[in-house]
Design a protein around this motif. Structure first.
Motif, PDB file in Angstrom:
ATOM      1  N   THR A  76       0.618  -1.306   0.028  1.00 21.39           N
ATOM      2  CA  THR A  76       0.192  -0.078  -0.072  1.00 21.39           C
ATOM      3  C   THR A  76       0.902   1.138  -0.030  1.00 21.39           C
ATOM      4  O   THR A  76       1.823   1.114   0.308  1.00 21.39           O
ATOM      5  CB  THR A  76      -0.809  -0.018   1.021  1.00 21.39           C
ATOM      6  OG1 THR A  76      -0.144   0.150   2.463  1.00 21.39           O
ATOM      7  CG2 THR A  76      -1.681  -1.380   1.365  1.00 21.39           C
ATOM      8  N   LYS A  77       0.340   2.391  -0.584  1.00 20.66           N
ATOM      9  CA  LYS A  77       0.958   3.662  -0.286  1.00 20.66           C
ATOM     10  C   LYS A  77       1.348   4.011   1.038  1.00 20.66           C
ATOM     11  O   LYS A  77       2.402   4.625   1.109  1.00 20.66           O
ATOM     12  CB  LYS A  77      -0.037   4.594  -0.974  1.00 20.66           C
ATOM     13  CG  LYS A  77       0.589   6.181  -0.864  1.00 20.66           C
ATOM     14  CD  LYS A  77      -0.310   7.263  -1.599  1.00 20.66           C
ATOM     15  CE  LYS A  77       0.417   8.452  -1.622  1.00 20.66           C
ATOM     16  NZ  LYS A  77      -0.838   9.552  -1.977  1.00 20.66           N
ATOM     17  N   GLU A  78       0.533   3.813   2.029  1.00 24.83           N
ATOM     18  CA  GLU A  78       0.837   4.030   3.589  1.00 24.83           C
ATOM     19  C   GLU A  78       2.120   3.180   3.839  1.00 24.83           C
ATOM     20  O   GLU A  78       2.897   3.722   4.542  1.00 24.83           O
ATOM     21  CB  GLU A  78      -0.359   3.855   4.352  1.00 24.83           C
ATOM     22  CG  GLU A  78      -1.350   4.625   4.191  1.00 24.83           C
ATOM     23  CD  GLU A  78      -2.359   4.431   2.923  1.00 24.83           C
ATOM     24  OE1 GLU A  78      -2.324   3.368   2.481  1.00 24.83           O
ATOM     25  OE2 GLU A  78      -2.805   5.248   2.598  1.00 24.83           O
ATOM     26  N   GLN A  79       2.087   2.015   3.237  1.00 29.27           N
ATOM     27  CA  GLN A  79       3.463   0.993   3.901  1.00 29.27           C
ATOM     28  C   GLN A  79       4.615   1.618   3.132  1.00 29.27           C
ATOM     29  O   GLN A  79       5.562   1.571   3.911  1.00 29.27           O
ATOM     30  CB  GLN A  79       3.048  -0.300   3.447  1.00 29.27           C
ATOM     31  CG  GLN A  79       2.109  -1.065   4.152  1.00 29.27           C
ATOM     32  CD  GLN A  79       1.866  -2.474   3.490  1.00 29.27           C
ATOM     33  OE1 GLN A  79       1.526  -2.561   2.381  1.00 29.27           O
ATOM     34  NE2 GLN A  79       1.746  -3.473   4.462  1.00 29.27           N
ATOM     35  N   GLU A 125       5.272   4.885   2.322  1.00 29.91           N
ATOM     36  CA  GLU A 125       5.495   6.282   3.075  1.00 29.91           C
ATOM     37  C   GLU A 125       5.898   5.705   4.482  1.00 29.91           C
ATOM     38  O   GLU A 125       6.973   6.730   4.685  1.00 29.91           O
ATOM     39  CB  GLU A 125       4.041   6.829   3.028  1.00 29.91           C
ATOM     40  CG  GLU A 125       3.597   7.562   1.651  1.00 29.91           C
ATOM     41  CD  GLU A 125       2.527   8.153   1.677  1.00 29.91           C
ATOM     42  OE1 GLU A 125       2.251   9.172   0.800  1.00 29.91           O
ATOM     43  OE2 GLU A 125       1.557   7.965   2.772  1.00 29.91           O
ATOM     44  N   GLN A 126       5.692   4.911   5.041  1.00 26.24           N
ATOM     45  CA  GLN A 126       6.156   4.531   6.306  1.00 26.24           C
ATOM     46  C   GLN A 126       7.758   4.075   5.995  1.00 26.24           C
ATOM     47  O   GLN A 126       8.770   4.442   6.747  1.00 26.24           O
ATOM     48  CB  GLN A 126       5.408   3.225   6.848  1.00 26.24           C
ATOM     49  CG  GLN A 126       5.956   2.888   8.570  1.00 26.24           C
ATOM     50  CD  GLN A 126       5.851   4.189   9.358  1.00 26.24           C
ATOM     51  OE1 GLN A 126       4.899   4.992   9.300  1.00 26.24           O
ATOM     52  NE2 GLN A 126       6.836   4.352  10.340  1.00 26.24           N
ATOM     53  N   ILE A 164       2.606   9.996  -4.701  1.00 25.85           N
ATOM     54  CA  ILE A 164       3.464   9.533  -3.519  1.00 25.85           C
ATOM     55  C   ILE A 164       4.805  10.669  -3.877  1.00 25.85           C
ATOM     56  O   ILE A 164       5.115  10.885  -4.995  1.00 25.85           O
ATOM     57  CB  ILE A 164       3.669   8.219  -3.685  1.00 25.85           C
ATOM     58  CG1 ILE A 164       4.735   7.941  -2.413  1.00 25.85           C
ATOM     59  CG2 ILE A 164       4.551   7.872  -5.014  1.00 25.85           C
ATOM     60  CD1 ILE A 164       4.667   6.136  -2.228  1.00 25.85           C
TER      61      ILE A 164
END
Length: 209
Positions: free
Chosen positions: A4-7, A9-10, A31
């Motif tokens: 995922t995009k959130e993963q 970014e983390q 992103i």
């Protein structure tokens, strides 16, 4: 399961390596990959519209059937990257390193390649309509059957390149370097001058073969 995009970014936040990462079919619109090392990364089928790759390293990356429209690749390194059937409409490649890039059957209409180093590249069967190729170095490249209609070539160097079957209607050529270019019929530019092109005057009999 796609990442995922959130993963991602983390991972960026934690400083983890993105080298050789597989981002196939990921949805990563908007992103921020600026300055990241994405060398060898795979982006098959990914959706990365309007993303920021400024200054990123994408050397040897593989991008196929992906949507990168509106993405920013300013000052990025795409040397030896392979792009196939990629949507690059409106993308910015200003001053990018695209040495030996392979950009095949892509749509880069309206994209900005000002100052890009595209030497020894393969841009075959792609669409560069209304693209800015100003001050780009496209020398020693294969540009066969590529659509450059209404593109701008100001101080562009495409010496020793193959432009056969390229579509150059309404392209603008100004102060170009075009030594030993392969083109059907009469060359469509005048070195050191502004030149507008009437494609009917330079078409070879087998133009549409």
């Amino acid at each position: 399961m796609e990442i995922t995009k959130e993963q991602i970014e983390q991972m960026i936040k934690e400083g983890k390596s993105l080298k050789d990462i597989d981002l196939s079919f990921a949805e990563l619109d908007g992103i921020d990959f600026s300055g990241q090392d994405l060398s060898g990364a795979v982006f098959t089928g990914a959706e990365i519209r309007n993303a920021n790759f400024e200054g990123a390293n994408l050397e040897g990356a593989f991008i196929a059937d992906a949507d990168l429209s509106g993405a920013n690749f300013k000052n990025a390194n795409l040397s030896r990257a392979i792009l196939q059937r990629v949507n690059l409409r409106g993308a910015n490649f200003e001053n990018a390193n695209m040495f030996k890039v392979q950009l095949m059957v892509c749509d880069a209409s309206g994209a900005n390649f000002t100052g890009a180093d595209m030497r020894q590249s393969r841009l075959e069967k792609s669409r560069f309509r209304r693209a800015k190729m100003d001050r780009a170095n496209i020398s020693q490249s294969n540009l066969r059957a590529t659509d450059f209609q209404e593109a701008s070539f100001i101080e562009t160097d495409f010496s020793y390149s193959d432009l056969r079957k390229s579509q150059l209607q309404k392209a603008w050529f100004e102060n170009v370097k075009a030594e030993q270019v392969m083109v059907y019929g009469k060359k469509p530019w005048l070195e050191g001058t502004k030149a507008e092109l009437d494609i009917e005057q330079i078409k070879a009999p087998n133009w549409d073969d």
